[in-house]
Design a protein around this motif. Structure first.
Motif, PDB file in Angstrom:
ATOM      1  N   TYR A  38       9.079  51.077 -45.117  1.00 26.53           N
ATOM      2  CA  TYR A  38       7.710  50.984 -44.609  1.00 26.53           C
ATOM      3  C   TYR A  38       7.252  49.537 -44.687  1.00 26.53           C
ATOM      4  O   TYR A  38       7.458  48.863 -45.704  1.00 26.53           O
ATOM      5  CB  TYR A  38       6.771  51.877 -45.423  1.00 26.53           C
ATOM      6  N   LEU A  39       6.630  49.057 -43.600  1.00 32.57           N
ATOM      7  CA  LEU A  39       6.080  47.708 -43.642  1.00 32.57           C
ATOM      8  C   LEU A  39       4.933  47.635 -44.642  1.00 32.57           C
ATOM      9  O   LEU A  39       4.658  46.568 -45.203  1.00 32.57           O
ATOM     10  CB  LEU A  39       5.613  47.281 -42.246  1.00 32.57           C
ATOM     11  N   TYR A  40       4.273  48.759 -44.868  1.00 36.96           N
ATOM     12  CA  TYR A  40       3.263  48.809 -45.919  1.00 36.96           C
ATOM     13  C   TYR A  40       3.982  48.748 -47.266  1.00 36.96           C
ATOM     14  O   TYR A  40       4.667  49.671 -47.679  1.00 36.96           O
ATOM     15  CB  TYR A  40       2.438  50.091 -45.819  1.00 36.96           C
ATOM     16  N   GLY A  41       3.846  47.609 -47.934  1.00 34.43           N
ATOM     17  CA  GLY A  41       4.495  47.411 -49.220  1.00 34.43           C
ATOM     18  C   GLY A  41       5.870  46.785 -49.129  1.00 34.43           C
ATOM     19  O   GLY A  41       6.476  46.507 -50.166  1.00 34.43           O
ATOM     20  N   GLY A  42       6.426  46.596 -47.915  1.00 30.73           N
ATOM     21  CA  GLY A  42       7.822  46.173 -47.823  1.00 30.73           C
ATOM     22  C   GLY A  42       8.689  47.139 -48.603  1.00 30.73           C
ATOM     23  O   GLY A  42       9.605  46.767 -49.327  1.00 30.73           O
ATOM     24  N   ILE A 109       7.643  41.833 -39.834  1.00 30.49           N
ATOM     25  CA  ILE A 109       9.046  41.550 -39.585  1.00 30.49           C
ATOM     26  C   ILE A 109       9.189  40.066 -39.296  1.00 30.49           C
ATOM     27  O   ILE A 109       8.452  39.501 -38.488  1.00 30.49           O
ATOM     28  CB  ILE A 109       9.592  42.406 -38.437  1.00 30.49           C
ATOM     29  N   ASP A 110      10.128  39.426 -39.988  1.00 33.12           N
ATOM     30  CA  ASP A 110      10.356  37.993 -39.867  1.00 33.12           C
ATOM     31  C   ASP A 110      11.487  37.779 -38.868  1.00 33.12           C
ATOM     32  O   ASP A 110      12.662  37.982 -39.193  1.00 33.12           O
ATOM     33  CB  ASP A 110      10.718  37.419 -41.243  1.00 33.12           C
ATOM     34  N   ASN A 111      11.144  37.394 -37.654  1.00 33.73           N
ATOM     35  CA  ASN A 111      12.150  37.217 -36.611  1.00 33.73           C
ATOM     36  C   ASN A 111      12.837  35.856 -36.654  1.00 33.73           C
ATOM     37  O   ASN A 111      13.808  35.632 -35.916  1.00 33.73           O
ATOM     38  CB  ASN A 111      11.510  37.413 -35.229  1.00 33.73           C
ATOM     39  N   ASP A 112      12.372  34.957 -37.487  1.00 32.43           N
ATOM     40  CA  ASP A 112      12.968  33.626 -37.544  1.00 32.43           C
ATOM     41  C   ASP A 112      13.047  33.145 -38.990  1.00 32.43           C
ATOM     42  O   ASP A 112      12.468  32.127 -39.364  1.00 32.43           O
ATOM     43  CB  ASP A 112      12.154  32.642 -36.697  1.00 32.43           C
ATOM     44  N   PRO A 113      13.776  33.897 -39.853  1.00 39.86           N
ATOM     45  CA  PRO A 113      13.863  33.508 -41.257  1.00 39.86           C
ATOM     46  C   PRO A 113      14.770  32.293 -41.424  1.00 39.86           C
ATOM     47  O   PRO A 113      15.645  32.029 -40.585  1.00 39.86           O
ATOM     48  CB  PRO A 113      14.485  34.738 -41.919  1.00 39.86           C
ATOM     49  N   VAL A 126      17.198  44.015 -42.093  1.00 35.43           N
ATOM     50  CA  VAL A 126      15.915  43.621 -41.532  1.00 35.43           C
ATOM     51  C   VAL A 126      15.288  42.606 -42.475  1.00 35.43           C
ATOM     52  O   VAL A 126      15.432  42.698 -43.704  1.00 35.43           O
ATOM     53  CB  VAL A 126      14.982  44.837 -41.330  1.00 35.43           C
ATOM     54  N   ASP A 127      14.630  41.605 -41.906  1.00 35.75           N
ATOM     55  CA  ASP A 127      13.951  40.569 -42.681  1.00 35.75           C
ATOM     56  C   ASP A 127      12.447  40.788 -42.615  1.00 35.75           C
ATOM     57  O   ASP A 127      11.888  40.910 -41.523  1.00 35.75           O
ATOM     58  CB  ASP A 127      14.284  39.180 -42.134  1.00 35.75           C
ATOM     59  N   LEU A 128      11.806  40.813 -43.777  1.00 36.84           N
ATOM     60  CA  LEU A 128      10.356  40.990 -43.860  1.00 36.84           C
ATOM     61  C   LEU A 128       9.723  39.754 -44.486  1.00 36.84           C
ATOM     62  O   LEU A 128      10.372  39.006 -45.225  1.00 36.84           O
ATOM     63  CB  LEU A 128      10.007  42.227 -44.693  1.00 36.84           C
ATOM     64  N   LEU A 129       8.444  39.572 -44.213  1.00 33.69           N
ATOM     65  CA  LEU A 129       7.719  38.404 -44.708  1.00 33.69           C
ATOM     66  C   LEU A 129       6.327  38.814 -45.166  1.00 33.69           C
ATOM     67  O   LEU A 129       5.642  39.588 -44.496  1.00 33.69           O
ATOM     68  CB  LEU A 129       7.600  37.353 -43.593  1.00 33.69           C
ATOM     69  N   LEU A 130       5.932  38.289 -46.324  1.00 37.32           N
ATOM     70  CA  LEU A 130       4.581  38.493 -46.855  1.00 37.32           C
ATOM     71  C   LEU A 130       3.967  37.153 -47.199  1.00 37.32           C
ATOM     72  O   LEU A 130       4.587  36.327 -47.876  1.00 37.32           O
ATOM     73  CB  LEU A 130       4.616  39.374 -48.110  1.00 37.32           C
ATOM     74  N   LYS A 131       2.747  36.928 -46.705  1.00 36.29           N
ATOM     75  CA  LYS A 131       1.945  35.770 -47.079  1.00 36.29           C
ATOM     76  C   LYS A 131       0.596  36.267 -47.587  1.00 36.29           C
ATOM     77  O   LYS A 131       0.143  37.344 -47.188  1.00 36.29           O
ATOM     78  CB  LYS A 131       1.747  34.834 -45.884  1.00 36.29           C
ATOM     79  N   PRO A 132      -0.078  35.512 -48.447  1.00 34.45           N
ATOM     80  CA  PRO A 132      -1.343  35.989 -49.007  1.00 34.45           C
ATOM     81  C   PRO A 132      -2.465  35.990 -47.980  1.00 34.45           C
ATOM     82  O   PRO A 132      -2.537  35.112 -47.113  1.00 34.45           O
ATOM     83  CB  PRO A 132      -1.636  34.997 -50.132  1.00 34.45           C
ATOM     84  N   ARG A 149      14.963  40.391 -47.522  1.00 32.44           N
ATOM     85  CA  ARG A 149      15.991  40.944 -46.636  1.00 32.44           C
ATOM     86  C   ARG A 149      16.499  42.250 -47.237  1.00 32.44           C
ATOM     87  O   ARG A 149      16.937  42.284 -48.393  1.00 32.44           O
ATOM     88  CB  ARG A 149      17.153  39.979 -46.443  1.00 32.44           C
ATOM     89  N   ILE A 150      16.443  43.324 -46.451  1.00 31.27           N
ATOM     90  CA  ILE A 150      16.931  44.642 -46.865  1.00 31.27           C
ATOM     91  C   ILE A 150      18.174  44.921 -46.041  1.00 31.27           C
ATOM     92  O   ILE A 150      18.131  44.955 -44.809  1.00 31.27           O
ATOM     93  CB  ILE A 150      15.858  45.716 -46.650  1.00 31.27           C
TER      94      ILE A 150
END
Length: 336
Positions: A38-42, A109-113, A126-132, A149-150
Protein backbone atom coordinates in the motif's frame (compact mmCIF):
# COMPACT_ATOMS: atom_id res chain seq x y z
CA UNK A 1 -0.74 10.20 -8.97
CA UNK A 2 -2.25 7.46 -11.12
CA UNK A 3 -0.83 9.12 -14.27
CA UNK A 4 2.59 8.86 -12.67
CA UNK A 5 2.00 5.22 -11.80
CA UNK A 6 0.89 4.37 -15.32
CA UNK A 7 4.45 4.88 -16.54
CA UNK A 8 5.32 1.52 -14.99
CA UNK A 9 5.20 -0.99 -17.84
CA UNK A 10 6.62 -4.12 -16.23
CA UNK A 11 3.96 -6.84 -16.50
CA UNK A 12 5.06 -8.17 -13.12
CA UNK A 13 3.86 -4.96 -11.46
CA UNK A 14 0.21 -3.98 -11.15
CA UNK A 15 -1.15 -0.73 -9.77
CA UNK A 16 -4.67 -1.12 -8.44
CA UNK A 17 -7.07 -0.04 -5.73
CA UNK A 18 -7.09 -1.78 -2.37
CA UNK A 19 -9.36 -1.59 0.66
CA UNK A 20 -11.26 1.71 0.96
CA UNK A 21 -9.90 2.77 -2.42
CA UNK A 22 -6.32 3.11 -1.21
CA UNK A 23 -3.70 2.71 -3.95
CA UNK A 24 -1.62 -0.45 -3.82
CA UNK A 25 1.10 -2.13 -5.87
CA UNK A 26 1.15 -5.88 -6.55
CA UNK A 27 4.47 -7.56 -7.40
CA UNK A 28 4.33 -10.98 -9.08
CA UNK A 29 7.29 -13.31 -9.38
CA UNK A 30 7.42 -15.80 -12.30
CA UNK A 31 6.98 -18.86 -10.07
CA UNK A 32 3.84 -17.48 -8.40
CA UNK A 33 5.02 -15.59 -5.31
CA UNK A 34 3.35 -12.21 -4.74
CA UNK A 35 3.74 -9.10 -2.59
CA UNK A 36 1.18 -6.34 -1.99
CA UNK A 37 2.31 -2.87 -1.00
CA UNK A 38 0.00 0.00 0.00
CA UNK A 39 1.28 3.46 -0.84
CA UNK A 40 -0.32 4.50 2.42
CA UNK A 41 2.56 3.83 4.81
CA UNK A 42 4.84 2.33 2.15
CA UNK A 43 3.34 -0.71 3.80
CA UNK A 44 3.80 -4.34 2.73
CA UNK A 45 0.50 -5.99 3.68
CA UNK A 46 0.86 -9.38 1.99
CA UNK A 47 3.68 -11.77 1.02
CA UNK A 48 2.59 -15.09 -0.45
CA UNK A 49 4.74 -18.00 -1.57
CA UNK A 50 4.36 -19.87 -4.86
CA UNK A 51 1.60 -22.01 -3.31
CA UNK A 52 -0.45 -18.93 -2.43
CA UNK A 53 0.18 -19.31 1.32
CA UNK A 54 0.23 -16.02 3.25
CA UNK A 55 3.51 -15.52 5.11
CA UNK A 56 2.72 -12.23 6.87
CA UNK A 57 0.10 -11.67 9.55
CA UNK A 58 -2.59 -9.07 9.00
CA UNK A 59 -5.01 -8.30 11.84
CA UNK A 60 -8.59 -9.45 11.36
CA UNK A 61 -9.55 -5.94 12.51
CA UNK A 62 -6.92 -3.98 10.57
CA UNK A 63 -8.12 -0.46 9.73
CA UNK A 64 -7.33 0.75 6.22
CA UNK A 65 -8.30 4.34 6.83
CA UNK A 66 -5.86 7.23 7.36
CA UNK A 67 -4.57 8.40 9.74
CA UNK A 68 -4.70 5.00 11.48
CA UNK A 69 -1.68 2.81 10.74
CA UNK A 70 -2.38 -0.63 9.27
CA UNK A 71 -2.08 -3.40 11.88
CA UNK A 72 0.08 -6.19 10.47
CA UNK A 73 2.34 -6.76 7.48
CA UNK A 74 5.51 -4.64 7.64
CA UNK A 75 4.97 -1.14 9.04
CA UNK A 76 7.92 1.22 8.61
CA UNK A 77 8.89 2.78 11.96
CA UNK A 78 10.64 6.10 11.29
CA UNK A 79 11.84 8.49 12.62
CA UNK A 80 11.18 6.76 15.89
CA UNK A 81 10.75 3.16 17.03
CA UNK A 82 10.48 1.67 20.52
CA UNK A 83 12.80 4.35 21.87
CA UNK A 84 14.06 3.54 25.38
CA UNK A 85 13.38 6.17 28.01
CA UNK A 86 17.13 6.77 28.33
CA UNK A 87 17.14 8.06 24.75
CA UNK A 88 14.31 10.56 25.16
CA UNK A 89 16.98 13.20 25.73
CA UNK A 90 16.87 13.63 21.95
CA UNK A 91 14.23 16.31 21.68
CA UNK A 92 13.57 15.47 18.05
CA UNK A 93 12.50 11.97 19.10
CA UNK A 94 10.54 12.51 22.29
CA UNK A 95 7.76 14.61 20.74
CA UNK A 96 6.86 12.00 18.13
CA UNK A 97 4.24 9.29 18.30
CA UNK A 98 5.46 5.86 19.41
CA UNK A 99 6.53 4.55 16.00
CA UNK A 100 6.99 7.78 14.05
CA UNK A 101 4.90 8.97 11.11
CA UNK A 102 6.26 7.12 8.04
CA UNK A 103 3.71 4.32 8.52
CA UNK A 104 0.73 6.69 8.21
CA UNK A 105 1.82 8.92 5.36
CA UNK A 106 1.13 8.46 1.66
CA UNK A 107 4.29 7.54 -0.26
CA UNK A 108 4.74 8.06 -4.00
CA UNK A 109 6.22 5.78 -6.62
CA UNK A 110 9.76 6.96 -7.40
CA UNK A 111 10.21 6.67 -11.16
CA UNK A 112 13.72 8.12 -11.16
CA UNK A 113 15.58 6.84 -8.07
CA UNK A 114 19.35 7.19 -7.75
CA UNK A 115 21.27 3.97 -8.52
CA UNK A 116 20.65 1.08 -6.16
CA UNK A 117 22.94 -1.98 -5.93
CA UNK A 118 22.71 -4.16 -9.07
CA UNK A 119 19.42 -6.06 -9.23
CA UNK A 120 19.66 -9.84 -9.71
CA UNK A 121 18.00 -11.20 -12.86
CA UNK A 122 14.32 -12.09 -12.54
CA UNK A 123 13.74 -9.87 -9.54
CA UNK A 124 10.70 -7.61 -9.61
CA UNK A 125 10.68 -4.44 -7.55
CA UNK A 126 9.06 -1.08 -6.92
CA UNK A 127 10.71 2.11 -5.66
CA UNK A 128 8.83 4.36 -3.23
CA UNK A 129 9.66 7.82 -1.94
CA UNK A 130 8.61 9.76 1.16
CA UNK A 131 9.33 13.43 1.86
CA UNK A 132 8.03 15.44 4.83
CA UNK A 133 4.90 17.53 4.52
CA UNK A 134 4.53 20.96 6.09
CA UNK A 135 2.64 19.31 8.95
CA UNK A 136 5.46 16.79 9.43
CA UNK A 137 7.98 19.60 9.66
CA UNK A 138 5.98 21.14 12.51
CA UNK A 139 6.32 18.01 14.65
CA UNK A 140 9.79 16.96 13.44
CA UNK A 141 11.55 19.99 11.91
CA UNK A 142 13.91 18.17 9.59
CA UNK A 143 13.93 17.75 5.83
CA UNK A 144 14.64 14.25 4.51
CA UNK A 145 14.22 11.92 1.57
CA UNK A 146 13.33 8.31 2.39
CA UNK A 147 13.68 5.92 -0.56
CA UNK A 148 12.35 2.39 -0.15
CA UNK A 149 12.89 -0.40 -2.67
CA UNK A 150 10.66 -3.46 -2.19
CA UNK A 151 11.96 -6.46 -4.13
CA UNK A 152 10.52 -9.93 -4.75
CA UNK A 153 13.21 -12.42 -5.73
CA UNK A 154 13.00 -15.46 -8.05
CA UNK A 155 12.83 -17.81 -5.06
CA UNK A 156 10.06 -15.79 -3.42
CA UNK A 157 12.38 -13.92 -1.05
CA UNK A 158 11.24 -10.45 0.04
CA UNK A 159 13.79 -7.66 0.39
CA UNK A 160 13.28 -4.14 1.73
CA UNK A 161 16.09 -1.67 1.12
CA UNK A 162 15.90 1.73 2.81
CA UNK A 163 17.91 4.85 2.01
CA UNK A 164 17.36 7.90 4.20
CA UNK A 165 19.06 11.20 3.38
CA UNK A 166 19.30 14.41 5.40
CA UNK A 167 18.26 17.22 3.04
CA UNK A 168 18.25 20.01 5.64
CA UNK A 169 19.40 23.34 4.23
CA UNK A 170 20.01 24.90 7.64
CA UNK A 171 23.12 22.82 8.34
CA UNK A 172 21.48 20.86 11.16
CA UNK A 173 21.94 17.13 11.68
CA UNK A 174 19.06 14.94 12.81
CA UNK A 175 18.81 11.80 14.91
CA UNK A 176 16.38 8.90 14.55
CA UNK A 177 15.64 5.31 15.42
CA UNK A 178 14.15 2.80 13.01
CA UNK A 179 12.51 -0.61 12.59
CA UNK A 180 10.92 -2.89 10.04
CA UNK A 181 7.99 -3.86 12.29
CA UNK A 182 7.47 -7.26 10.61
CA UNK A 183 4.45 -9.35 11.61
CA UNK A 184 5.03 -13.01 10.67
CA UNK A 185 2.10 -15.41 10.24
CA UNK A 186 2.51 -18.48 12.46
CA UNK A 187 0.32 -21.52 13.04
CA UNK A 188 0.37 -21.36 16.87
CA UNK A 189 2.56 -18.98 18.86
CA UNK A 190 2.98 -21.67 21.54
CA UNK A 191 4.68 -23.93 18.97
CA UNK A 192 7.14 -21.32 17.66
CA UNK A 193 10.77 -20.78 18.59
CA UNK A 194 13.25 -18.09 17.63
CA UNK A 195 16.91 -18.94 17.18
CA UNK A 196 19.87 -16.60 16.90
CA UNK A 197 19.19 -14.35 19.90
CA UNK A 198 20.25 -16.68 22.71
CA UNK A 199 22.87 -15.38 25.22
CA UNK A 200 22.29 -11.78 24.05
CA UNK A 201 21.42 -8.77 26.19
CA UNK A 202 17.95 -7.28 25.83
CA UNK A 203 15.83 -4.43 27.17
CA UNK A 204 12.53 -5.66 28.59
CA UNK A 205 9.72 -3.24 27.74
CA UNK A 206 7.49 -5.04 30.27
CA UNK A 207 9.95 -4.24 33.09
CA UNK A 208 10.70 -0.54 32.58
CA UNK A 209 13.24 -1.40 29.87
CA UNK A 210 15.62 -2.97 32.36
CA UNK A 211 18.55 -4.81 30.82
CA UNK A 212 18.80 -8.61 31.03
CA UNK A 213 20.68 -11.45 29.34
CA UNK A 214 18.78 -14.14 27.44
CA UNK A 215 19.27 -17.49 29.21
CA UNK A 216 17.45 -20.03 27.05
CA UNK A 217 18.87 -21.94 24.08
CA UNK A 218 16.01 -20.48 22.01
CA UNK A 219 13.13 -18.08 22.57
CA UNK A 220 9.73 -19.72 23.10
CA UNK A 221 6.39 -18.16 24.00
CA UNK A 222 4.10 -18.79 26.96
CA UNK A 223 3.04 -15.22 27.81
CA UNK A 224 3.39 -11.63 26.62
CA UNK A 225 6.84 -10.79 25.26
CA UNK A 226 8.16 -7.33 24.39
CA UNK A 227 11.97 -7.27 24.25
CA UNK A 228 14.63 -5.30 22.40
CA UNK A 229 17.63 -7.55 21.71
CA UNK A 230 20.92 -5.71 21.28
CA UNK A 231 23.89 -6.30 18.98
CA UNK A 232 22.15 -9.15 17.19
CA UNK A 233 23.58 -11.34 14.40
CA UNK A 234 22.87 -10.73 10.73
CA UNK A 235 20.61 -13.81 10.63
CA UNK A 236 17.67 -14.78 12.85
CA UNK A 237 15.43 -17.83 12.35
CA UNK A 238 11.77 -18.34 13.33
CA UNK A 239 10.85 -22.03 13.45
CA UNK A 240 7.15 -22.88 13.08
CA UNK A 241 6.85 -26.52 14.17
CA UNK A 242 3.26 -27.09 13.04
CA UNK A 243 3.74 -25.63 9.55
CA UNK A 244 7.20 -27.20 9.26
CA UNK A 245 8.37 -23.80 8.05
CA UNK A 246 11.33 -21.64 9.00
CA UNK A 247 11.46 -17.92 8.37
CA UNK A 248 14.98 -16.59 7.92
CA UNK A 249 15.63 -12.89 8.53
CA UNK A 250 18.86 -11.58 7.02
CA UNK A 251 19.67 -7.98 7.79
CA UNK A 252 22.38 -5.48 7.01
CA UNK A 253 23.02 -2.37 9.11
CA UNK A 254 20.27 -3.14 11.64
CA UNK A 255 21.96 -4.26 14.88
CA UNK A 256 18.92 -4.61 17.13
CA UNK A 257 15.85 -6.86 17.01
CA UNK A 258 12.48 -6.41 18.70
CA UNK A 259 10.51 -9.56 19.60
CA UNK A 260 6.85 -8.93 20.42
CA UNK A 261 3.64 -10.84 21.03
CA UNK A 262 0.87 -9.21 23.09
CA UNK A 263 -0.70 -12.48 24.33
CA UNK A 264 -4.34 -12.72 25.36
CA UNK A 265 -4.90 -9.91 27.88
CA UNK A 266 -3.01 -7.24 25.95
CA UNK A 267 -4.59 -8.35 22.66
CA UNK A 268 -8.04 -7.57 24.06
CA UNK A 269 -6.96 -3.99 24.80
CA UNK A 270 -5.83 -3.34 21.20
CA UNK A 271 -8.85 -2.10 19.25
CA UNK A 272 -7.60 -3.12 15.80
CA UNK A 273 -6.45 -6.61 16.85
CA UNK A 274 -8.80 -9.60 17.16
CA UNK A 275 -8.95 -11.25 20.59
CA UNK A 276 -7.38 -14.47 19.26
CA UNK A 277 -5.10 -12.91 16.64
CA UNK A 278 -2.11 -13.10 18.99
CA UNK A 279 -2.07 -16.89 18.53
CA UNK A 280 -1.18 -16.54 14.86
CA UNK A 281 1.32 -13.66 14.86
CA UNK A 282 4.87 -12.96 15.92
CA UNK A 283 6.77 -9.73 15.44
CA UNK A 284 10.53 -10.00 14.97
CA UNK A 285 11.72 -6.58 13.91
CA UNK A 286 15.10 -5.65 12.46
CA UNK A 287 15.85 -2.31 14.09
CA UNK A 288 18.21 0.42 15.20
CA UNK A 289 17.25 1.47 18.72
CA UNK A 290 20.03 1.36 21.31
CA UNK A 291 22.36 3.62 19.32
CA UNK A 292 20.30 6.09 17.26
CA UNK A 293 21.52 7.20 13.85
CA UNK A 294 22.65 10.81 13.35
CA UNK A 295 22.92 12.19 9.82
CA UNK A 296 24.54 15.45 8.84
CA UNK A 297 23.10 17.40 5.88
CA UNK A 298 23.82 15.50 2.68
CA UNK A 299 24.56 12.23 4.44
CA UNK A 300 22.62 9.08 3.56
CA UNK A 301 21.95 5.96 5.64
CA UNK A 302 21.41 2.61 3.88
CA UNK A 303 20.04 -0.62 5.39
CA UNK A 304 18.07 -3.64 4.31
CA UNK A 305 16.20 -6.71 5.40
CA UNK A 306 15.68 -9.89 3.39
CA UNK A 307 13.05 -12.46 4.37
CA UNK A 308 12.94 -16.09 3.25
CA UNK A 309 10.60 -18.97 4.09
CA UNK A 310 12.13 -22.45 3.82
CA UNK A 311 11.12 -25.96 4.96
CA UNK A 312 12.10 -26.52 8.60
CA UNK A 313 13.95 -29.66 7.54
CA UNK A 314 16.67 -27.24 6.38
CA UNK A 315 17.31 -26.34 10.01
CA UNK A 316 19.36 -28.62 12.24
CA UNK A 317 18.51 -26.74 15.43
CA UNK A 318 21.43 -24.38 15.02
CA UNK A 319 21.55 -21.17 13.05
CA UNK A 320 23.85 -22.60 10.39
CA UNK A 321 23.51 -20.27 7.37
CA UNK A 322 24.16 -23.09 4.88
CA UNK A 323 21.51 -25.32 6.44
CA UNK A 324 18.92 -22.70 7.30
CA UNK A 325 19.26 -20.59 4.19
CA UNK A 326 20.40 -23.09 1.60
CA UNK A 327 23.67 -22.94 -0.30
CA UNK A 328 22.30 -20.34 -2.72
CA UNK A 329 21.50 -17.88 0.07
CA UNK A 330 24.63 -17.77 2.18
CA UNK A 331 24.89 -14.02 2.51
CA UNK A 332 23.30 -10.96 1.04
CA UNK A 333 25.62 -9.14 -1.36
CA UNK A 334 27.22 -6.03 0.06
CA UNK A 335 24.75 -3.20 0.47
CA UNK A 336 27.04 -0.38 -0.55
Amino acid sequence: MMDEMSTIENKSIEITKGINGLDKVILREIHGSTVEVYLYGGHVTSWKNEHGEELLFLSSKAIFKPPKAIRGGIPICFPQSWTPASLMQFSNLGSLEAHGFARNRVWIIDNDPPPFPPTVTNRVYVDLLLKPTEEDLKIWPHSFEYRLRITLGPGGDLMLTSRIRNTNTDGKPFTFTFAYHTYFSVSDISEVRVEGLETLDYLDNLKNRERYTEQGDAITFESEVDKIYLSTPTKIAILDHEKKRTFVIRKDGLPDAVVWNPWDKKAKTIADLGDDDYKHMLCVEAAVIEKPITLKPGEEWKVRQELSAVPSSYCSGQLDPNKVCGESKKLMPALL
